[in-house]
Scaffold this motif. Structure first.
Motif, PDB file in Angstrom:
ATOM      1  N   UNK A  98      46.505  32.638  47.048  1.00  0.00           N
ATOM      2  CA  UNK A  98      45.140  32.842  47.537  1.00  0.00           C
ATOM      3  C   UNK A  98      45.090  32.954  49.054  1.00  0.00           C
ATOM      4  N   UNK A  99      45.871  32.151  49.746  1.00  0.00           N
ATOM      5  CA  UNK A  99      45.886  32.223  51.207  1.00  0.00           C
ATOM      6  C   UNK A  99      46.385  33.580  51.681  1.00  0.00           C
ATOM      7  N   UNK A 100      47.402  34.116  51.005  1.00  0.00           N
ATOM      8  CA  UNK A 100      47.928  35.428  51.385  1.00  0.00           C
ATOM      9  C   UNK A 100      46.889  36.524  51.138  1.00  0.00           C
ATOM     10  N   UNK A 106      41.394  39.754  55.412  1.00  0.00           N
ATOM     11  CA  UNK A 106      40.901  39.591  56.779  1.00  0.00           C
ATOM     12  C   UNK A 106      41.455  40.647  57.718  1.00  0.00           C
ATOM     13  N   UNK A 107      42.644  41.156  57.389  1.00  0.00           N
ATOM     14  CA  UNK A 107      43.258  42.216  58.192  1.00  0.00           C
ATOM     15  C   UNK A 107      42.769  43.600  57.767  1.00  0.00           C
ATOM     16  N   UNK A 108      41.861  43.643  56.801  1.00  0.00           N
ATOM     17  CA  UNK A 108      41.278  44.912  56.381  1.00  0.00           C
ATOM     18  C   UNK A 108      42.058  45.661  55.319  1.00  0.00           C
ATOM     19  N   UNK A 109      43.030  44.980  54.682  1.00  0.00           N
ATOM     20  CA  UNK A 109      43.816  45.663  53.642  1.00  0.00           C
ATOM     21  C   UNK A 109      42.985  45.851  52.369  1.00  0.00           C
ATOM     22  N   UNK A 110      43.177  47.001  51.713  1.00  0.00           N
ATOM     23  CA  UNK A 110      42.655  47.151  50.362  1.00  0.00           C
ATOM     24  C   UNK A 110      43.659  46.499  49.407  1.00  0.00           C
ATOM     25  N   UNK A 111      43.168  45.805  48.391  1.00  0.00           N
ATOM     26  CA  UNK A 111      44.030  45.110  47.450  1.00  0.00           C
ATOM     27  C   UNK A 111      43.768  45.627  46.045  1.00  0.00           C
ATOM     28  N   UNK A 112      44.846  45.810  45.276  1.00  0.00           N
ATOM     29  CA  UNK A 112      44.720  46.312  43.915  1.00  0.00           C
ATOM     30  C   UNK A 112      45.785  45.676  43.039  1.00  0.00           C
ATOM     31  N   UNK A 113      45.559  45.721  41.734  1.00  0.00           N
ATOM     32  CA  UNK A 113      46.532  45.249  40.747  1.00  0.00           C
ATOM     33  C   UNK A 113      46.939  46.419  39.867  1.00  0.00           C
ATOM     34  N   UNK A 114      48.233  46.552  39.649  1.00  0.00           N
ATOM     35  CA  UNK A 114      48.775  47.551  38.728  1.00  0.00           C
ATOM     36  C   UNK A 114      49.751  46.817  37.818  1.00  0.00           C
ATOM     37  N   UNK A 115      49.370  46.652  36.553  1.00  0.00           N
ATOM     38  CA  UNK A 115      50.128  45.814  35.634  1.00  0.00           C
ATOM     39  C   UNK A 115      50.379  46.524  34.313  1.00  0.00           C
ATOM     40  N   UNK A 117      50.240  44.765  31.643  1.00  0.00           N
ATOM     41  CA  UNK A 117      49.442  43.955  30.717  1.00  0.00           C
ATOM     42  C   UNK A 117      48.216  44.783  30.323  1.00  0.00           C
ATOM     43  N   UNK A 118      47.781  44.748  29.057  1.00  0.00           N
ATOM     44  CA  UNK A 118      46.547  45.454  28.697  1.00  0.00           C
ATOM     45  C   UNK A 118      45.412  45.096  29.645  1.00  0.00           C
ATOM     46  N   UNK A 119      44.617  46.085  30.010  1.00  0.00           N
ATOM     47  CA  UNK A 119      43.623  45.904  31.063  1.00  0.00           C
ATOM     48  C   UNK A 119      42.631  44.781  30.760  1.00  0.00           C
ATOM     49  N   UNK A 120      42.167  44.683  29.510  1.00  0.00           N
ATOM     50  CA  UNK A 120      41.182  43.653  29.186  1.00  0.00           C
ATOM     51  C   UNK A 120      41.768  42.255  29.367  1.00  0.00           C
ATOM     52  N   UNK A 121      43.038  42.074  28.984  1.00  0.00           N
ATOM     53  CA  UNK A 121      43.683  40.776  29.171  1.00  0.00           C
ATOM     54  C   UNK A 121      43.883  40.481  30.654  1.00  0.00           C
ATOM     55  N   UNK A 122      44.250  41.510  31.417  1.00  0.00           N
ATOM     56  CA  UNK A 122      44.428  41.323  32.861  1.00  0.00           C
ATOM     57  C   UNK A 122      43.109  40.934  33.521  1.00  0.00           C
ATOM     58  N   UNK A 123      42.024  41.609  33.133  1.00  0.00           N
ATOM     59  CA  UNK A 123      40.705  41.264  33.673  1.00  0.00           C
ATOM     60  C   UNK A 123      40.363  39.804  33.358  1.00  0.00           C
ATOM     61  N   UNK A 124      40.568  39.411  32.106  1.00  0.00           N
ATOM     62  CA  UNK A 124      40.250  38.045  31.704  1.00  0.00           C
ATOM     63  C   UNK A 124      41.072  37.027  32.480  1.00  0.00           C
ATOM     64  N   UNK A 132      39.696  37.520  40.555  1.00  0.00           N
ATOM     65  CA  UNK A 132      39.394  38.920  40.210  1.00  0.00           C
ATOM     66  C   UNK A 132      38.659  39.620  41.326  1.00  0.00           C
ATOM     67  N   UNK A 133      37.750  38.910  42.012  1.00  0.00           N
ATOM     68  CA  UNK A 133      36.944  39.553  43.040  1.00  0.00           C
ATOM     69  C   UNK A 133      37.730  39.905  44.293  1.00  0.00           C
ATOM     70  N   UNK A 134      38.984  39.478  44.364  1.00  0.00           N
ATOM     71  CA  UNK A 134      39.801  39.822  45.537  1.00  0.00           C
ATOM     72  C   UNK A 134      40.303  41.268  45.478  1.00  0.00           C
ATOM     73  N   UNK A 135      40.251  41.881  44.297  1.00  0.00           N
ATOM     74  CA  UNK A 135      40.890  43.188  44.097  1.00  0.00           C
ATOM     75  C   UNK A 135      39.857  44.285  43.869  1.00  0.00           C
TER      76      UNK A 135
END
Length: 224
Positions: A98-100, A106-115, A117-124, A132-135
């Motif tokens: 979480x700190x990272x 804070x440095x303005x990076x866009x963050x995303x997840x590419x997994x 894992x099935x999307x619904x399970x990843x969302x959950x 979840x709101x970090x991405x």
């Protein structure tokens, strides 16, 4: 644009092995086979997916014990159901995650997840873990007709977060992530705090992270 950092999920952001192994063992136990996988010794298998866990378990059966045809195809959806019902019992974020993420944002990076894992399970799971709101984007195994190491899910994650592939990199933990980055033409940082540890050097990643504290300065080096 400050660039995009794309994360794998299982074995990268969080240690999900305990809950994944439990789901596979539930399938084996339903067949009267017992718990064929160990949550500690078999953690690395868990990060290669549900079918890999099922095959590893079946391979440990006595040679004279035959499973019915199609056992894997029968058990895989059952595994997903078991997993979805208990997705965050043992799962924990790796130290410093979480700190990272906060420092990257804070440095303005866009963050995303590419997994894979099935999307619904990843969302959950990301919601259960409170991140979840970090991405800005999440691409799962079934979001597109293809999955990693095909580069298209990675590109979709970057683009959906508002970034450009040329100004992005992947953070992962397996050979699949290494191959994905190579196919996408980007750099990869593999995490050395998972079950394979320093053994990931064999994949020759552009960086090996000993702790998530090392990620924000690496992003500054690669993206600024």
């Amino acid at each position: 644009m400050a660039g995009t950092v794309v994360f794998d999920l299982d074995g990268t952001l969080a240690d999900t092995s305990g809950d994944l192994i439990a789901a596979a063992n539930a399938c084996f136990q339903a067949r009267g086979l017992g718990a064929l996988l160990d949550p500690v010794r078999d953690a690395l298998i868990a990060f290669h997916g549900g079918r890999a866990m099922l095959r590893a378990g079946y391979a440990r059966l006595p040679a004279d014990m035959l499973l019915p045809p199609g056992a894997e195809d029968e058990d895989y959806p059952r595994l997903l159901t078991h997993y979805g019902d208990a997705i965050a019992v043992h799962t924990r974020l790796y130290p410093g995650t979480e700190a990272a993420l906060d420092r990257l944002a804070a440095a303005g990076r866009q963050l995303a997840v590419c997994t894979n894992k099935p999307a619904a399970l990843a969302e959950t799971l990301l919601r259960e873990l409170g991140i979840r709101d970090r991405f800005a984007a999440l691409i799962g195994a079934d979001t597109l007709p293809v999955r990693k190491p095909d580069p298209r899910p990675y590109a979709a994650a970057v683009e959906a977060s508002g970034g450009e592939v040329a100004r992005s990199f992947l953070v992962g933990d397996t050979e699949t992530d290494r191959k994905t980055a190579a196919a996408a033409g980007v750099r990869v940082a593999l995490v050395a705090f998972g079950p394979e540890g320093e053994g990931l050097r064999r994949l020759a990643p552009e960086a090996l992270l000993a702790h998530f504290d090392d990620l924000p300065p690496l992003a500054a080096e690669w993206l600024d």
